[in-house]
Write an enzyme that holds these catalytic residues in place. Structure first.
Site, PDB file in Angstrom:
ATOM      1  N   HIS A 560      39.601  27.525  42.899  1.00 20.78           N
ATOM      2  CA  HIS A 560      39.435  27.465  41.444  1.00 20.78           C
ATOM      3  C   HIS A 560      38.610  26.239  41.023  1.00 20.78           C
ATOM      4  O   HIS A 560      37.453  26.364  40.640  1.00 20.78           O
ATOM      5  CB  HIS A 560      40.813  27.454  40.775  1.00 20.78           C
ATOM      6  CG  HIS A 560      40.759  27.542  39.278  1.00 20.78           C
ATOM      7  ND1 HIS A 560      41.831  27.262  38.476  1.00 20.78           N
ATOM      8  CD2 HIS A 560      39.759  27.868  38.427  1.00 20.78           C
ATOM      9  CE1 HIS A 560      41.501  27.419  37.210  1.00 20.78           C
ATOM     10  NE2 HIS A 560      40.243  27.772  37.150  1.00 20.78           N
ATOM     11  N   HIS A 565      34.589  25.436  38.594  1.00 17.98           N
ATOM     12  CA  HIS A 565      34.391  24.359  37.617  1.00 17.98           C
ATOM     13  C   HIS A 565      33.488  23.251  38.153  1.00 17.98           C
ATOM     14  O   HIS A 565      32.475  22.887  37.552  1.00 17.98           O
ATOM     15  CB  HIS A 565      35.745  23.756  37.230  1.00 17.98           C
ATOM     16  CG  HIS A 565      36.597  24.626  36.395  1.00 17.98           C
ATOM     17  ND1 HIS A 565      36.676  24.511  35.028  1.00 17.98           N
ATOM     18  CD2 HIS A 565      37.430  25.643  36.723  1.00 17.98           C
ATOM     19  CE1 HIS A 565      37.516  25.404  34.544  1.00 17.98           C
ATOM     20  NE2 HIS A 565      37.995  26.119  35.560  1.00 17.98           N
ATOM     21  N   HIS A 752      35.300  33.117  38.846  1.00 16.79           N
ATOM     22  CA  HIS A 752      36.266  32.369  38.036  1.00 16.79           C
ATOM     23  C   HIS A 752      37.320  33.283  37.439  1.00 16.79           C
ATOM     24  O   HIS A 752      38.514  32.947  37.422  1.00 16.79           O
ATOM     25  CB  HIS A 752      35.553  31.596  36.931  1.00 16.79           C
ATOM     26  CG  HIS A 752      36.500  30.801  36.082  1.00 16.79           C
ATOM     27  ND1 HIS A 752      36.904  31.209  34.821  1.00 16.79           N
ATOM     28  CD2 HIS A 752      37.160  29.634  36.314  1.00 16.79           C
ATOM     29  CE1 HIS A 752      37.754  30.327  34.328  1.00 16.79           C
ATOM     30  NE2 HIS A 752      37.931  29.371  35.201  1.00 16.79           N
ATOM     31  N   ASN A 756      41.404  32.838  37.918  1.00 17.69           N
ATOM     32  CA  ASN A 756      41.952  32.133  36.748  1.00 17.69           C
ATOM     33  C   ASN A 756      42.904  32.984  35.913  1.00 17.69           C
ATOM     34  O   ASN A 756      44.010  32.544  35.600  1.00 17.69           O
ATOM     35  CB  ASN A 756      40.826  31.625  35.853  1.00 17.69           C
ATOM     36  CG  ASN A 756      41.358  30.807  34.691  1.00 17.69           C
ATOM     37  OD1 ASN A 756      41.755  29.663  34.848  1.00 17.69           O
ATOM     38  ND2 ASN A 756      41.379  31.398  33.503  1.00 17.69           N
ATOM     39  N   ILE A 902      37.627  28.053  30.155  1.00 14.32           N
ATOM     40  CA  ILE A 902      39.042  27.674  30.072  1.00 14.32           C
ATOM     41  C   ILE A 902      39.510  27.317  31.471  1.00 14.32           C
ATOM     42  O   ILE A 902      38.916  27.783  32.453  1.00 14.32           O
ATOM     43  CB  ILE A 902      39.914  28.796  29.474  1.00 14.32           C
ATOM     44  CG1 ILE A 902      41.342  28.322  29.215  1.00 14.32           C
ATOM     45  CG2 ILE A 902      39.904  29.997  30.391  1.00 14.32           C
ATOM     46  CD1 ILE A 902      41.462  27.254  28.176  1.00 14.32           C
TER      47      ILE A 902
END
Length: 902
Positions: A560, A565, A752, A756, A902
């Site tokens: 993740h 990110h 993602h 997520n 997010i």
């Protein structure tokens, strides 16, 4: 009411960009300079013949007319507190300016140089006045211009904000041209001229390769990029729009406590991607670390907290981090207190936790901000934190207990990126045996054949691709002694072996847990098997809890954080530094980068920071982010971020031209891979049509200096610690660019989404995915008392191993927010970008892409209804929907947004 002033500029100066940074959008700052400083041909910019078909709109009139009337309509989004919220004298002055029609000064910029003089034409100026109150969430401004018939194509609009507060411009539309309107997509903050006298420039929606830039805009294009790069000096201010690189030296807080010092991530010792530079001062006690502050700088237009339509995600995350978690710590005083019974865990969903009222907050604050989690208790004014029952538990209360579900989730759960094919036997460690002990695994041929006898031998299983593994042995073993020094936690290196059964499901075979030599003791390792005696069954369950804690940590920190990110931030920085906002590749990528830097800054502030949620609640503890650096060093390769390449590298697929997607899966019923490959193909086809439209031949790729600088900077600056690796793709052909762009888009969207938005469904009932293991296995050198207690009450041993109450509830609250779709979520392929709709071919290609995503929705529904696909359907099984493109708001377990927002 006075009419706004309209006039033709007779200035002998033209707008020109300065180096002083400020807000960024499809725009630039400008200030008048002398006429000789305009763009001209040189060795850096060579303008090819301009295609007349590219001309969007220009003034056209009859032979007797000298000008044409053009109307500008500006759309402004109000800020959170209401339209241009402020109080006092400035508010009154702004109201007066609205009445006088002097809110925004607009200047029309000609796209081409004057053919007679070779100089830029004078701009045409006019004030815009507010037309009416707020309607449908926006405010409209209008202005009128008399445009000379020989003015030519409009290439940009300068904007000066006459208010005392910044304004958020959505778009500008120029109407009145005989051959169509001119659209200028802004989506940017415009500062007050009282804060900064420099004007903003917004370019029209037409995309241009550098060599095709209209002559009147090429200097603006070049200088804009210089502004965005900045000079690498000084501390960044909140209103600035500078994109620059730095190492991760702001995770720790050594000035607050020596225990909060953390190593710098980025460099030879701890390789890592780069993050956005803030320029904050260095710590007093550690000159290598950057001081922390109450807010973390990101370029102005990367922020999303202040626009009314974009507040949901930011507000809820901030509320959980800065209000909910401190209240939890007040309600649960003993940080080490575990759950006494499983019914106490159930009560989090049935009864909830009473939280004390917040100081300086209205009653029911939580229930207003986070209505999903909180119910107001009207009698006391307290708030009741009551978690929603996740769908997994709703369908099957004992789903977490079952071995088949444990195995199924490696293919269709929260972390489908770790399962690998076993290709070598016996299993061996690559670590130094002098430090970590014997390299041979304790999982022997005899143990495995005992489990799969009647099917095949181990050699036959490997040959027929029947053995699979979760292998966290070598990554975790070097951290075991360090983590065990932390109070209230433990760690092992682990291997978990699975067998592919004839019906296509995985069956767990064995778990190996290893402790390296430490404290004068030799290496310890043990193997746990699914057994038929009571003691063996409970040891197996405890071993699973340890493996799940390892998988939870790896998922959060690597699958993740690191791979989506963290790895994406350098792409965003390089795109803004090297690709003009007019560049078609910038406009293709921009939707996939929205709000990622803001959410990453928030993560550095309160999630991955020293003492933050990850460190305090996940198994690597204070070494969590350092652990992700090790994974980056040993595992991360850009070329393996593409889904097909990732599957092949893990042995989960092989190339097969005859198979769908050109791949044959090792496990046919692999929900993540099957749905992901459909999404990957749709993205790649869309990107292919887009790229081939702008780059019909390879020479345009190699000669595009912005594009080449972009790719070079991603490799050498954004991922500087891997700049010399041989696996970086070259960028010489449209095919190369298509593969690079598709990979970046996939990581920001499909990858993602897959890791997520299922976090609450699979992690909220934490026995299914404990984030940390707090006690050693009962078989690791137990005391007589410890062993006797285990035999008397094995359930208590499992509860004691699970996260504490404060650890569990912290994580549950965070997972709820991180799994939540904002009401204004922007889903992949749902709405076309304004710049894409300017070109008929691109518009058609996007509509085809959008149609394929709608088809994917139906395909996934069909697959989930197929009883033969046992990894995605069955009694009590949650259907696999994480890669369904669209979703309503909320925690839905589906929906693929454009970006990591997010």
């Amino acid at each position: 009411m006075l009419k706004p002033q309209l006039h033709l500029s007779n200035s002998t100066k033209v707008p020109f960009l300065l180096h002083n940074p400020f807000i960024h959008g499809n725009c630039n700052a400008s200030l008048p300079i002398s006429m000789h400083s305009f763009c001209r041909k040189n060795k850096h910019i060579v303008r090819v013949g301009f295609n007349p078909n590219n001309i969007k709109a220009q003034a056209v009139a009859s032979s007797t007319e000298k000008s044409i009337s053009v109307k500008a309509i500006v759309t402004v989004k109000p800020t959170v507190g209401g339209f241009l919220t402020n109080i006092g004298i400035a508010r009154g002055l702004d109201d007066i300016k609205d009445v006088l029609g002097k809110t925004l000064l607009l200047e029309l910029v000609q796209a081409e140089l004057d053919p007679k003089t070779g100089l830029e034409k004078d701009t045409i100026k006019g004030y815009a006045h507010r037309t009416k109150g707020e309607e449908n969430g926006v405010v409209k401004y209008e202005s009128s211009f008399e445009v000379p018939v020989d003015f030519g194509e409009i290439g940009a609009v300068f904007v000066e904000n006459e208010h005392h507060k910044e304004m958020y411009l959505q778009d500008i539309i120029l109407d009145g041209f005989s051959n169509g309107s001119v659209h200028v997509n802004c989506n940017s903050w415009v500062h007050s001229k009282y804060d900064n006298p420099q004007k903003r420039v917004f370019f029209t929606n037409k995309s241009y390769l550098p060599s095709q830039t209209p002559s009147g805009l090429c200097r603006l294009r070049e200088t804009e990029l210089e502004i965005l790069r900045g000079n690498g000096q000084g501390e960044r201010k909140s209103f600035e729009r500078i994109y620059d690189y730095d190492v991760y030296n702001d995770i720790g807080n050594p000035d607050s406590s020596a225990d909060l010092k953390r190593p710098v991530l980025g460099g030879k010792e701890h390789p890592y991607p780069r993050r956005c530079r803030t320029g904050r001062p260095r710590c007093k006690t550690d000159p290598l670390s950057e001081e922390r502050s109450t807010s973390v700088y990101v370029p102005r237009d990367e922020c999303f907290a202040e626009v009314k339509q974009l507040t949901f995600s930011a507000k809820t995350v901030y509320s959980v981090l800065h209000a909910v978690l401190p209240s939890l710590e007040t309600a649960i005083i003993d940080a080490d207190l575990g759950f006494p019974y499983f019914t106490a865990i159930d009560s989090l969903f049935n009864e909830g936790i009473n939280l004390p009222p917040l100081k300086n907050q209205n009653k029911g604050f939580f229930s207003t901000i986070l209505p999903r989690l909180f119910k107001a208790i009207t009698d006391t004014g307290d708030d009741l934190l009551r978690f929603e029952t996740p769908e997994t538990m709703e369908r099957d209360k004992f789903f977490w207990f079952r071995d088949e579900e444990f195995a199924r989730q490696t293919l269709a759960g929260l972390n489908p990126y770790s399962i690998k094919l076993v290709t070598e036997w016996p299993l061996k460690s690559q670590l130094d045996p002098k430090i970590y002990g014997p390299v041979e695994s304790a999982i022997t041929t005899e143990l495995i054949e005992q489990e799969i006898k009647g099917f095949m031998t181990v050699n036959e299983a490997i040959k027929n691709k029947k053995l699979f593994i979760l292998d966290y042995h070598d990554l975790l073993l070097p951290y075991v002694s360090k983590v065990r020094a932390i109070k209230g936690t433990t760690l092992y290196g682990s291997r978990t072996l699975f067998f592919l059964t004839p019906n296509g499901t995985l069956r767990p075979l064995a778990i190996e847990l290893t402790r390296p030599p430490m404290d004068g003791k030799p290496q310890w390792k043990d193997v746990y098997l699914p057994t038929w005696d009571a003691t063996g069954v409970w040891l197996w369950r405890l071993a699973k809890a340890h493996v799940l804690a390892h998988d939870s940590g790896y998922h959060q920190l690597v699958s993740h954080w690191l791979r989506t990110h963290c790895a994406t931030e350098p792409y965003i920085i390089a795109t803004n530094r090297q690709l003009s906002v007019m560049h078609p590749i910038y406009r293709l990528l921009h939707p996939h980068f929205r709000y990622t830097m803001e959410i990453n800054a928030l993560a550095r502030e309160a999630l991955i920071n020293a003492g933050g949620i990850i460190e305090s609640s996940f198994s690597p503890g204070k070494y969590s982010v350092e652990f992700s650096s090790v994974a980056y060093d040993k595992q991360w390769q850009f070329n393996l971020q593409a889904l097909p390449a990732d599957l092949i590298s893990r042995g989960m697929a092989v190339e097969d031209p005859k198979a769908p997607h050109g791949l044959k899966l090792s496990i046919e019923d692999y929900p993540f891979a099957n749905d992901g490959l459909l999404l990957w193909d749709a993205i790649k086809d869309w990107v292919s049509e887009y790229v081939n439209h702008y780059y019909p031949n390879a020479s345009l790729i190699t000669s595009d200096q912005e594009l080449q600088a972009w790719w070079n900077e991603i490799r050498t600056e954004g991922h500087a610690d891997k700049k010399d690796e041989p696996w970086w793709p070259v960028l010489k052909t449209p095919k190369d660019l298509i593969e690079i762009i598709t990979t970046i888009v996939w990581v920001a969207s499909g990858h993602h989404a897959a890791v997520n938005f299922g976090q609450y469904a699979y992690g909220a009932y934490f026995p299914n995915r404990p984030t940390i293991a707090r006690t050693n296995m009962p078989t690791e050198e137990p005391s007589k008392e410890f062993w006797d207690n285990f035999l008397k009450k094995p359930e208590g041993a499992l509860l004691q191993c699970f996260p504490s109450q404060i650890q569990a509830t912290r994580v549950m609250a965070i997972l709820d927010v991180l799994s939540n779709h904002s009401p204004d979520e922007e889903y992949l392929g749902e709405k076309i970008e304004p710049a894409w709709s300017e070109d008929k071919f691109i518009k058609g290609a996007f509509e085809k892409f959008s149609g394929r995503l709608k088809e994917l929705e139906g395909t996934i529904d069909e697959r989930n209804a197929n009883r033969d696909l046992k990894n995605r359907s069955g009694a009590g099984v949650v259907p696999y929907e994480l890669l369904k493109p669209f979703s309503p708001p909320g925690v839905t377990g589906k929906g693929v947004p454009y970006s990591i927002s997010i």
